[in-house]
Design a protein around this motif. Structure first.
Motif, short mmCIF file in Angstrom:
data_model
loop_
_atom_site.label_atom_id
_atom_site.label_comp_id
_atom_site.label_asym_id
_atom_site.label_seq_id
_atom_site.Cartn_x
_atom_site.Cartn_y
_atom_site.Cartn_z
N LEU A 10 -10.76 9.43 3.28
CA LEU A 10 -10.28 9.65 1.92
C LEU A 10 -9.01 8.88 1.61
O LEU A 10 -8.60 8.82 0.46
N ARG A 11 -8.41 8.31 2.66
CA ARG A 11 -7.16 7.60 2.42
C ARG A 11 -7.43 6.32 1.64
O ARG A 11 -8.34 5.58 1.92
N GLY A 12 -6.63 6.02 0.67
CA GLY A 12 -6.78 4.82 -0.13
C GLY A 12 -5.47 4.50 -0.79
O GLY A 12 -4.43 5.06 -0.45
N TYR A 13 -5.49 3.58 -1.71
CA TYR A 13 -4.29 3.22 -2.44
C TYR A 13 -4.15 4.14 -3.64
O TYR A 13 -5.06 4.28 -4.45
N CYS A 14 -3.01 4.78 -3.71
CA CYS A 14 -2.78 5.78 -4.76
C CYS A 14 -2.51 5.07 -6.08
O CYS A 14 -1.39 4.66 -6.37
N THR A 15 -3.55 4.87 -6.83
CA THR A 15 -3.43 4.21 -8.12
C THR A 15 -4.15 5.02 -9.16
O THR A 15 -5.18 5.63 -8.91
N SER A 16 -3.59 5.03 -10.33
CA SER A 16 -4.24 5.70 -11.45
C SER A 16 -5.10 4.70 -12.19
O SER A 16 -5.21 3.53 -11.80
N SER A 17 -5.75 5.14 -13.23
CA SER A 17 -6.62 4.25 -14.00
C SER A 17 -5.84 3.15 -14.68
O SER A 17 -6.37 2.08 -14.96
N SER A 18 -4.57 3.38 -14.99
CA SER A 18 -3.76 2.38 -15.68
C SER A 18 -2.89 1.58 -14.72
O SER A 18 -2.18 0.68 -15.16
N GLU A 19 -2.92 1.90 -13.44
CA GLU A 19 -2.10 1.19 -12.46
C GLU A 19 -2.98 0.36 -11.56
O GLU A 19 -3.94 0.85 -10.98
N LYS A 20 -2.65 -0.92 -11.43
CA LYS A 20 -3.44 -1.84 -10.62
C LYS A 20 -2.61 -2.35 -9.45
O LYS A 20 -1.39 -2.32 -9.47
N ILE A 21 -3.32 -2.85 -8.46
CA ILE A 21 -2.70 -3.49 -7.30
C ILE A 21 -3.23 -4.91 -7.21
O ILE A 21 -4.43 -5.15 -7.30
N VAL A 22 -2.32 -5.87 -7.06
CA VAL A 22 -2.65 -7.28 -7.01
C VAL A 22 -2.20 -7.84 -5.67
O VAL A 22 -1.07 -7.60 -5.24
N ALA A 23 -3.08 -8.57 -5.02
CA ALA A 23 -2.76 -9.23 -3.75
C ALA A 23 -2.53 -10.71 -4.03
O ALA A 23 -3.42 -11.42 -4.51
N SER A 24 -1.32 -11.19 -3.74
CA SER A 24 -0.96 -12.60 -3.92
C SER A 24 -0.75 -13.24 -2.56
O SER A 24 -0.36 -12.58 -1.60
N VAL A 25 -0.98 -14.55 -2.50
CA VAL A 25 -0.89 -15.28 -1.24
C VAL A 25 0.19 -16.34 -1.35
O VAL A 25 0.16 -17.19 -2.25
#
Length: 237
Positions: A19-34
Motif C-alpha cells: 500500500l505504500r506509495g507517493y502521497c499525492t492528491s488529485s491536484s498534486e503531481k510528482i515530476v522526475a527530472s534528469v
C-alpha cells in the motif's frame, strides 16, 4: 510456534509495503527530472597559487634527489635497435566546437562538466503553450519506482539508455513548485532530480524536442535565473 509468530508479524509489513506509495492528491503531481551530465575529459588547469606551490615543491625535491649516472639516464643511447622514438603531442584544450560556440557538441569545454537541456513545453509551464528550456522530465504515473520514471523521461529523448549510467536509485534533490500571484494557474507539484552520466559516447540522437544544448554550470544558471541559487547548490562542478 516461532515460525507462526514470524509469519503473523511479517504479514502487516508486507501489506504496508504494497500500500505504500507517493502521497499525492488529485491536484498534486510528482515530476522526475534528469540531470544528464558529461564528465570532464581533461584535467582542469590548476589555480595559479597551486601551480606556484607545485613548482616550488618540484625545485625543492630536485635539490635532494638521488643522482644517477648519465649513462643510465641517456635513454637515446640505451635504446635497442629497431625501437623508434614517438613524439607525444597533447591534444588542444580549445576545440573547434569551442571556437564556434557549438553547444550541440559534446566535444567542447573539455575541462568542465556539460549538462543537457532541451527546448519544449515541460509540465507546469503555466497556461501558455510557449516552449521553454528544461531538463528531460516525465510526470510520475504508474512506474514501479521514481527512478524508472526518470529513466523513461531520458529514454524518450535519447531513444535508448545504452550509453548512460544513473547514479543511485534515490534523487539528488527536489523542489516544490507552487502557484504565485503572477501564475495563479500554475499547478502545485514536486520535481525530483536524478543524476545520470554519459558513458562512452561522443554524440546522441536527441529527439522529441524542438532544440537542445550542452551547457556548463555557469551557462546553465543563465537559463534559470529564478532558480539559480537552487541549482548552484545542487550542481557540484
Amino acid at each position: 510456534m516461532q515460525r507462526l509468530r514470524s509469519q503473523l508479524l511479517s504479514r502487516p509489513l508486507l501489506e504496508s509495503r504494497r500500500l505504500r506509495g507517493y502521497c499525492t492528491s488529485s491536484s498534486e503531481k510528482i515530476v522526475a527530472s534528469v540531470l544528464f551530465e558529461r564528465l570532464r575529459v581533461v584535467i582542469p588547469k590548476p589555480d595559479p597559487s597551486v601551480y606556484a606551490f607545485q613548482e616550488f615543491k618540484f625545485n625543492w625535491q630536485q635539490q635532494f634527489r638521488r643522482r644517477y649516472p648519465d649513462e643510465f639516464l641517456d635513454i637515446a643511447k640505451n635504446r635497442a635497435k629497431g625501437e623508434y622514438q614517438m613524439d607525444y603531442v597533447p591534444a588542444p584544450r580549445i576545440t573547434e566546437a569551442d571556437k564556434n560556440n557549438d553547444r550541440k557538441s559534446l566535444y567542447r569545454a573539455l575541462d568542465k562538466k556539460l549538462y543537457l537541456l532541451i527546448f519544449g513545453k515541460p509540465f507546469g509551464a503555466a497556461t501558455s503553450d510557449k516552449p521553454v528550456w528544461h531538463f528531460p522530465e516525465k510526470v510520475y504515473d504508474s512506474e514501479p519506482t521514481l527512478r524508472k520514471c526518470a529513466e523513461s523521461a531520458l529514454k524518450s529523448v535519447l531513444g535508448d539508455l545504452t550509453h548512460t549510467y544513473f547514479v543511485g536509485n534515490a534523487p539528488m534533490a527536489h523542489m516544490a513548485v507552487q502557484p504565485t500571484e503572477e501564475t495563479p494557474d500554475l499547478p502545485y507539484y514536486k520535481r525530483f532530480f536524478f543524476k545520470c552520466s554519459v558513458v562512452a559516447a561522443s554524440k546522441y540522437n536527441i529527439s522529441n524536442c524542438e532544440d537542445f544544448v550542452w551547457v556548463t554550470k555557469d551557462e546553465l544558471l543563465e537559463f534559470f535565473p529564478e532558480q539559480a541559487e537552487f541549482f548552484n547548490k545542487m550542481i557540484i562542478s
